[in-house]
Design a protein around this motif. Structure first.
Motif: not given
Length: 299
Positions: A34-43
């Motif tokens: 599996t490959l997970t692309q992480l989301s941003n948490h600082a806009k």
């Protein structure tokens, strides 16, 4: 006659039991990558990916900013606080700050760290605005408990990780001093034998030309990480050579639409141009950071 019927029933029962065991065995051993692309948490823009191998090895690529540390740690904690391989594409804080915070945690075990860096003096001369952070990163990597884990890859080096071949197609480019930091990005190709993934980091124009000159026959990949968050990064010619089916965009909502605050295409960024390139290449699968953490299966 009765005995024959009993025998048939027994045989059918044995076959049914064998089929059940076979099905269970297939389900248990049906291992996936599996490959997970992480989301941003600082806009703001960042980049972070997690690959989980068939036998549950954890590979992290970059990781993001300080604000992204908690999200990344959630994944690491579910993996018994262990990271098997951590690849850092280059020295910029939107890629490696989360790493610098996690690497200092005593309860987290990182077995292998791959990074290609210039000397401190190079950053002081050619990337003064980031020289302080670069110096801090280099000092951290030289700390007694971290240094033994750090490996500087060589060009075309191949690393075998649980059935995945990792090849280093690009390392630091000290001779490139225009757009200096981004052009130092390590370029990494992951190949499962059935599917390939190309990580470009923040590869720019000059390193794109270098890759096309020296690695052209190796660039074709099923999945590509869009360079420099999808804008003003790799060249159209490089993407044509990669010819991807799937694009990974480490791209925020405002950057995706080139929105500086006055609506779509009101900013100076080139994301819409890059999006057009991918449409022309026939790409229909786009996974975008702005949409949250996304996990996909790799063959």
């Amino acid at each position: 006659m009765k005995n024959s019927k009993k025998i048939v029933k027994v045989v059918l029962l044995i076959i049914a039991i064998l089929l059940i065991f076979l099905s269970l065995n297939i389900l248990i051993n049906k291992k996936t990558i599996t490959l997970t692309q992480l989301s941003n948490h600082a806009k703001t823009q960042m980049m972070g990916y997690i690959i989980k191998t068939k036998n549950d090895k954890m590979i992290i690529i970059d990781g993001g900013l300080s604000a992204d540390t908690e999200n990344l740690m959630n994944y690491i904690s579910k993996h018994n606080n262990k990271v098997d391989y951590w690849f850092l594409t280059h020295n910029h804080n939107d890629h490696v700050t989360a790493f610098t915070e996690i690497a200092k945690k005593e309860n987290v075990q990182i077995d292998n760290i791959y990074i290609s860096l210039n000397e401190k003096e190079w950053y002081e001369e050619h990337e003064k605005a980031r020289a302080e952070f670069s110096s801090y990163l280099i000092d951290l990597l030289n700390e007694e408990n971290i240094k033994p884990k750090v490996k500087e890859p060589t060009l075309n080096e191949k690393i075998q990780i649980d059935g995945i071949e990792v090849e280093i197609l690009g390392i630091r480019n000290p001779e490139i001093i225009e757009n200096p930091g981004n052009e130092q990005s390590m370029v990494i190709k992951f190949n499962t034998g059935k599917q390939s993934l190309l990580i470009l980091g923040d590869t720019g124009v000059k390193s794109s030309e270098k890759l096309l000159k020296n690695q052209k026959h190796k660039l074709k990949s099923d999945v590509v990480q869009m360079s420099h968050h999808g804008q003003q990064g790799a060249t159209q010619e490089l993407y044509k050579q990669v010819s991807p089916k799937i694009c990974l965009w480490p791209t925020t909502d405002w950057l995706w639409d080139n929105d500086m605050g006055s609506g779509k295409n009101s900013g100076p960024w080139k994301t819409l141009e890059t999006r057009k390139w991918m449409e022309e290449l026939g790409v229909t699968q786009n996974y975008i950071e702005k949409d949250g953490d996304i996990t996909i299966k790799i063959k």
